[in-house]
Enzyme design. Structure first.
Site, PDB file in Angstrom:
ATOM      1  N   ARG A 146       0.765  -1.112   0.003  1.00 23.73           N
ATOM      2  CA  ARG A 146       0.205   0.072   0.117  1.00 23.73           C
ATOM      3  C   ARG A 146       0.863   1.098   0.083  1.00 23.73           C
ATOM      4  NH1 ARG A 146      -5.064   1.438   3.885  1.00 23.73           N
ATOM      5  NH2 ARG A 146      -6.021  -0.239   2.088  1.00 23.73           N
ATOM      6  N   HIS A 194      -7.400   0.916  -6.171  1.00 24.08           N
ATOM      7  CA  HIS A 194      -7.754  -0.023  -4.972  1.00 24.08           C
ATOM      8  C   HIS A 194      -8.406  -1.375  -5.411  1.00 24.08           C
ATOM      9  CE1 HIS A 194      -7.879  -1.288  -1.211  1.00 24.08           C
ATOM     10  NE2 HIS A 194      -8.651  -0.528  -0.442  1.00 24.08           N
ATOM     11  N   GLN A 204     -10.002  -4.066  -2.809  1.00 29.46           N
ATOM     12  CA  GLN A 204     -11.127  -3.808  -2.617  1.00 29.46           C
ATOM     13  C   GLN A 204     -12.400  -4.066  -3.469  1.00 29.46           C
ATOM     14  OE1 GLN A 204     -12.074  -2.346   0.520  1.00 29.46           O
ATOM     15  NE2 GLN A 204     -14.020  -2.972  -0.171  1.00 29.46           N
ATOM     16  N   ASP A 212     -17.415   6.621  -0.780  1.00 33.90           N
ATOM     17  CA  ASP A 212     -16.240   6.471  -0.238  1.00 33.90           C
ATOM     18  C   ASP A 212     -15.917   7.854   0.356  1.00 33.90           C
ATOM     19  OD1 ASP A 212     -13.735   5.695   0.441  1.00 33.90           O
ATOM     20  OD2 ASP A 212     -12.523   6.087  -1.385  1.00 33.90           O
ATOM     21  N   CYS A 226     -16.372   0.775   1.125  1.00 34.29           N
ATOM     22  CA  CYS A 226     -15.005   0.152   1.509  1.00 34.29           C
ATOM     23  C   CYS A 226     -14.644   0.067   2.852  1.00 34.29           C
ATOM     24  CB  CYS A 226     -13.966   0.284   0.288  1.00 34.29           C
ATOM     25  SG  CYS A 226     -13.244   2.319   0.519  1.00 34.29           S
ATOM     26  N   ARG A 238     -12.953  -9.124   1.808  1.00 40.38           N
ATOM     27  CA  ARG A 238     -11.540  -8.851   1.454  1.00 40.38           C
ATOM     28  C   ARG A 238     -10.645 -10.123   1.708  1.00 40.38           C
ATOM     29  NH1 ARG A 238      -9.888  -3.593   1.765  1.00 40.38           N
ATOM     30  NH2 ARG A 238      -7.805  -4.519   0.866  1.00 40.38           N
TER      31      ARG A 238
HETATM   32  N1  NVA Z   1     -10.289   6.448  -1.053  1.00 40.01           N
HETATM   33  C1  NVA Z   1      -9.794   6.126   0.392  1.00 40.01           C
HETATM   34  C2  NVA Z   1      -9.835   4.609   0.411  1.00 40.01           C
HETATM   35  C3  NVA Z   1      -9.592   4.028   1.777  1.00 40.01           C
HETATM   36  C4  NVA Z   1      -9.708   2.693   1.995  1.00 40.01           C
HETATM   37  C5  NVA Z   1      -8.314   6.502   0.607  1.00 40.01           C
HETATM   38  O1  NVA Z   1      -7.544   6.374  -0.258  1.00 40.01           O
HETATM   39  O2  NVA Z   1      -8.174   6.903   1.644  1.00 40.01           O
HETATM   40  N1   CP Z   2     -11.127  -0.610   2.873  1.00 40.35           N
HETATM   41  C1   CP Z   2      -9.883  -0.621   3.188  1.00 40.35           C
HETATM   42  O1   CP Z   2      -8.829  -0.983   2.395  1.00 40.35           O
HETATM   43  O2   CP Z   2      -9.690  -0.350   4.503  1.00 40.35           O
HETATM   44  P1   CP Z   2      -8.231  -0.252   5.367  1.00 40.35           P
HETATM   45  O3   CP Z   2      -7.893   1.123   5.018  1.00 40.35           O
HETATM   46  O4   CP Z   2      -8.713  -0.091   6.726  1.00 40.35           O
HETATM   47  O5   CP Z   2      -7.282  -1.218   4.882  1.00 40.35           O
END
Ligand code: NVA
Ligand code: CP
Length: 309
Positions: free
Chosen positions: A101, A128, A131, A224, A264, A292
């Site tokens: 990530r 992502h 997800q 989101d 998500c 997931r």
């Molecule tokens: N769009 C959000 C998704 C979190 C799982 C982010 O990137 O923070």
């Molecule tokens: N939805 C998701 O990726 O959650 P986290 O940021 O908690 O991993």
């Protein structure tokens, strides 16, 4: 040839279906596939915070017989400037796969270019895809299939979830609508890739600025956070811009009578979604979070098999 999963169109429609079929199988029989028995290791690295991704990969890798090395990337030599090329070469000697990530999509691409083991995108600023595999699994569970369904996403049309829902959704043959304000439309390269994929599957992509029109006829409603990780201090008044795109009872009422709601997570009640909707009868967000685990296990099994042949 080693296979990676860096963006949703790294899987063809047939391959995505194979992964989702396996995910459903693994949900029924969690310990039926043990490709990491030994245990062999998988590196799981984070440049951003995480709850679901961290726990689901760690738990899933254990269920596949393996060992997850879960580390904050800032605590490694990557944080001190060791190149991604060198890091990738080294990981390939220790691990069966690398899950990361991070911020720029170019970073996972560089790592993958030098990796002899599969690299999985666990969220970048642009995509992502893990997800969305879980989201598609959840839609299949509730609707039986995905092809021909209308899925509408409300909110930041330029973020990772919007992009992955577009690309992963049309790969599954869905009609995707992105309801977003001017200035937050999806990346043109991703729109182009989505259109190209839609031509193969019969799916489609529509981008509109009217949330009410976007909700009409939708089978799946998704939203989101308005502030993605890394955007906390960008100085934009996102609340004012995104408020008309909130997923609330009024919007849900315009969709199909049996529509479902995805998020998500983490969710911010009263911002992108109301408590009535996320805690209401149409929301399937806890199954979505659970999926997931199953979808990522299936993905790892599939990537390891493909990379061997
Ligand atoms: N769009 C959000 C998704 C979190 C799982 C982010 O990137 O923070
Ligand atoms: N939805 C998701 O990726 O959650 P986290 O940021 O908690 O991993």
């Amino acid at each position: 040839m080693v296979r990676h999963f860096l963006r949703d169109d790294d899987l063809t429609p047939t391959e995505q279906n194979e992964v989702l079929e396996l995910a459903a199988e693994l949900k029924k029989n969690p310990l039926s596939r043990r490709p990491l028995e030994g245990p062999y290791s998988v590196a799981v690295l984070f440049d951003k915070t995480s709850t679901r991704t961290r726990f689901s990969f760690d738990a899933g890798i254990a269920q596949l017989g393996g060992h997850a090395i879960v580390v904050d990337a800032g605590a490694t030599q990557i944080g001190k400037g060791e190149t991604l090329d060198d890091t990738a070469r080294m990981f390939s000697r220790f691990t069966k796969a690398v899950v990361w990530r991070t911020y720029g999509q170019d970073r996972v691409e560089t790592l993958a270019a030098h990796s002899e083991v599969p690299v999985v995108n666990a969220l970048t600023d642009t995509f992502h895809p893990c997800q969305v595999l879980a989201d598609l699994q959840t839609i299949r569970e509730n609707k039986g299939s995905t092809a021909g369904l209308k899925m509408t996403y409300f909110g930041d049309g330029a973020n990772n979830m919007a992009h992955s829902l577009m690309l992963g959704g049309v790969t599954a043959g869905m009609h995707i609508t992105i309801a977003t304000p001017d200035g937050f439309v999806p990346d043109p390269e991703v729109v182009e890739a989505t259109r190209a994929r839609a031509e193969q599957t019969g799916g489609s992509i529509t981008i509109i600025g009217d949330a009410r029109a976007a909700a009409e006829g939708a089978d799946v409603l998704v939203t989101d956070t308005w502030v993605s990780m890394g955007q906390e201090n960008d100085g934009l008044d996102r609340e004012a811009v995104f408020r008309p795109f909130q997923l609330n009872d009024e919007i849900v009422a315009l969709s199909e009578s049996d529509s479902i709601v995805l998020h998500c997570l983490p969710a911010y009640r009263g911002k992108e979604i109301t408590a009535e909707v996320i805690d209401g009868p149409r929301a399937v967000v806890w199954d979505e979070a659970e999926n997931r685990l199953h979808a990522q296990k299936a993905l790892l099994v599939w990537l390891l098999e493909q990379s061997r042949s």
